[in-house]
Design an enzyme around this catalytic site. Structure first.
Site, PDB file in Angstrom:
ATOM      1  N   HIS A  64       0.831  -1.199   0.000  1.00 54.63           N
ATOM      2  CA  HIS A  64       0.000   0.000   0.000  1.00 54.63           C
ATOM      3  C   HIS A  64       0.869   1.253   0.000  1.00 54.63           C
ATOM      4  O   HIS A  64       0.926   1.990   0.980  1.00 54.63           O
ATOM      5  CB  HIS A  64      -0.947  -0.005   1.209  1.00 54.63           C
ATOM      6  N   HIS A  86       0.318 -10.893   1.253  1.00 53.64           N
ATOM      7  CA  HIS A  86      -0.883 -11.305   2.006  1.00 53.64           C
ATOM      8  C   HIS A  86      -1.309 -12.739   1.701  1.00 53.64           C
ATOM      9  O   HIS A  86      -2.081 -13.323   2.444  1.00 53.64           O
ATOM     10  CB  HIS A  86      -2.072 -10.418   1.625  1.00 53.64           C
ATOM     11  N   CYS A  90       4.165 -13.917   2.308  1.00 54.78           N
ATOM     12  CA  CYS A  90       5.091 -13.890   3.446  1.00 54.78           C
ATOM     13  C   CYS A  90       5.145 -15.297   4.060  1.00 54.78           C
ATOM     14  O   CYS A  90       4.103 -15.916   4.283  1.00 54.78           O
ATOM     15  CB  CYS A  90       4.613 -12.878   4.493  1.00 54.78           C
ATOM     16  N   GLU A 135      -5.619 -11.034   3.568  1.00 57.82           N
ATOM     17  CA  GLU A 135      -4.868 -12.133   4.208  1.00 57.82           C
ATOM     18  C   GLU A 135      -5.831 -13.161   4.815  1.00 57.82           C
ATOM     19  O   GLU A 135      -5.655 -14.370   4.662  1.00 57.82           O
ATOM     20  CB  GLU A 135      -3.943 -11.576   5.308  1.00 57.82           C
ATOM     21  N   THR A 151      -2.038 -12.309  10.986  1.00 58.02           N
ATOM     22  CA  THR A 151      -0.694 -11.983  11.491  1.00 58.02           C
ATOM     23  C   THR A 151      -0.602 -10.624  12.186  1.00 58.02           C
ATOM     24  O   THR A 151       0.238 -10.422  13.052  1.00 58.02           O
ATOM     25  CB  THR A 151       0.352 -12.001  10.343  1.00 58.02           C
ATOM     26  N   CYS A 163       2.268 -11.996  14.023  1.00 64.82           N
ATOM     27  CA  CYS A 163       3.656 -11.654  13.713  1.00 64.82           C
ATOM     28  C   CYS A 163       4.074 -10.471  14.588  1.00 64.82           C
ATOM     29  O   CYS A 163       3.299  -9.540  14.796  1.00 64.82           O
ATOM     30  CB  CYS A 163       3.744 -11.287  12.239  1.00 64.82           C
ATOM     31  N   SER A 188      -2.147   4.813   4.997  1.00 68.13           N
ATOM     32  CA  SER A 188      -1.642   3.578   5.616  1.00 68.13           C
ATOM     33  C   SER A 188      -2.077   3.529   7.073  1.00 68.13           C
ATOM     34  O   SER A 188      -1.712   4.389   7.878  1.00 68.13           O
ATOM     35  CB  SER A 188      -0.113   3.556   5.505  1.00 68.13           C
ATOM     36  N   ASN A 217      -1.293   1.466   9.443  1.00 68.74           N
ATOM     37  CA  ASN A 217      -0.247   1.219  10.449  1.00 68.74           C
ATOM     38  C   ASN A 217       0.589   2.477  10.683  1.00 68.74           C
ATOM     39  O   ASN A 217       1.080   2.701  11.784  1.00 68.74           O
ATOM     40  CB  ASN A 217       0.583  -0.032  10.106  1.00 68.74           C
TER      41      ASN A 217
HETATM   42 FE1  F3S Z   1       4.988 -10.997   7.138  1.00 68.79          FE
HETATM   43 FE2  F3S Z   1       4.800 -10.011   9.544  1.00 68.79          FE
HETATM   44 FE3  F3S Z   1       5.296  -8.413   7.542  1.00 68.79          FE
HETATM   45  S1  F3S Z   1       3.505 -11.544   8.635  1.00 68.79           S
HETATM   46  S2  F3S Z   1       4.327  -9.363   5.816  1.00 68.79           S
HETATM   47  S3  F3S Z   1       6.621 -10.058   8.311  1.00 68.79           S
HETATM   48  S4  F3S Z   1       3.985  -7.959   9.269  1.00 68.79           S
END
Ligand code: F3S
Length: 284
Positions: A42, A77, A99, A129, A167, A195, A223, A225
């Site tokens: 993005h 994703h 990923c 995802e 994640t 993650c 974005s 985040n």
């Molecule tokens: Fe993978 Fe974690 Fe980035 S799941 S895409 S390393 S936020």
């Protein structure tokens, strides 16, 4: 005077890997058709650059259906198993940039589903995802985003239940939801597939923002985040600036400060971070 740049600023491991795969394909397959299924990240600057070099972004499944030759890159994703089958049937060359942390969830869900277990995915049902993960489970699966979704779950009590997470899901909320599901006394196996990249970035940003006079947060205005990073930093440091590129930064504003911190969202490329960093250094 001091400049502190967050180590976690910018691309996470999975995004970096996906972007690199696109540029590698461009270098290897000059003159051939290269597509990404969905925008690879993005960030419009990055997408524009890829398009200028010849990449076509497929935004819908209908657009994918129309492709007859070339290479299709699957973004970080991930996608449903159905899409892999479709690409194989079309004899297209596929580069999988899913990923590995997401891929691991696909493997878990496929295996548990194959053993006849019910799959609960904790995450946002509209996120690609989560839709991809759902596509690796069989019929017996459901997505839970909030506590209100839990009473609507219709699970055969004889079945074992396997719970996984998107994640980027919030860990505390994940734990709360798992606890509510556990109260229903199913036979449950919980796999925390969250993650750490997002959490680590936020923790580091807060810690830097607490110690500097001014903080710069770099990222696309859309974005989510980066917006969250900005909120965290603004809470810890009142002189926090949200910029997309160097052009948005008024360097005069930093004239009288002694320490400046810099962080960036997960879809902000390194060259933009470096450009800001180098220009801020000049005024010090
Ligand atoms: Fe993978 Fe974690 Fe980035 S799941 S895409 S390393 S936020």
């Amino acid at each position: 005077m001091e400049l502190r740049v967050a180590k976690t600023a910018g691309f996470c491991f999975g995004v970096k890997r996906a972007v690199e795969k696109v540029y590698k394909q461009l270098a290897r397959k000059k003159g051939e058709k290269i597509y990404t299924y969905g925008p690879i990240i993005h960030n419009e600057e990055v997408i524009k650059d890829m398009q200028q070099r010849g990449v076509t972004v497929l935004r819908t499944e209908e657009e994918l259906d129309a492709v007859t030759e070339g290479t299709v890159i699957i973004r970080s994703h991930g996608v449903e198993k159905r899409i892999y089958d479709k690409l194989e049937a079309k004899h297209l060359s596929v580069v999988d940039a899913t990923c590995p942390f997401v891929k691991k969830i696909h493997t878990i869900v496929k295996k548990e589903s194959g053993q006849g277990h019910f799959i609960v995915i904790i995450g946002n049902p509209n996120h690609p995802e989560v839709q991809g993960i759902r596509g690796w489970a069989g019929k017996d699966a459901a997505i839970v985003q909030n506590a209100e979704d839990i009473p609507t779950l219709s699970i055969n009590p004889e079945k074992k239940v396997c719970i996984v997470a998107q994640t980027t899901f919030n860990y505390n909320k994940f734990q709360d939801l798992v606890e509510i599901i556990s109260e229903k006394s199913y036979d449950i196996v919980v796999l925390n597939t969250i993650c750490n990249a997002t959490k680590e970035r936020q923790t580091e940003a807060r810690s830097i923002a607490e110690q500097v006079d001014a903080m710069i947060v770099i990222g696309d205005k859309h974005s989510s985040n980066t917006q969250k990073l900005f909120e965290i930093c603004a809470d810890a440091c009142k002189d926090t600036y949200y910029i997309q590129t160097l052009d948005d930064l008024n360097l005069n504003q930093l004239g009288s400060v002694e320490t400046v911190g810099i962080t960036a969202g997960a879809s902000t490329p390194n060259n933009i971070i470096e450009e800001v960093q180098n220009n801020v250094r000049v005024i010090f």
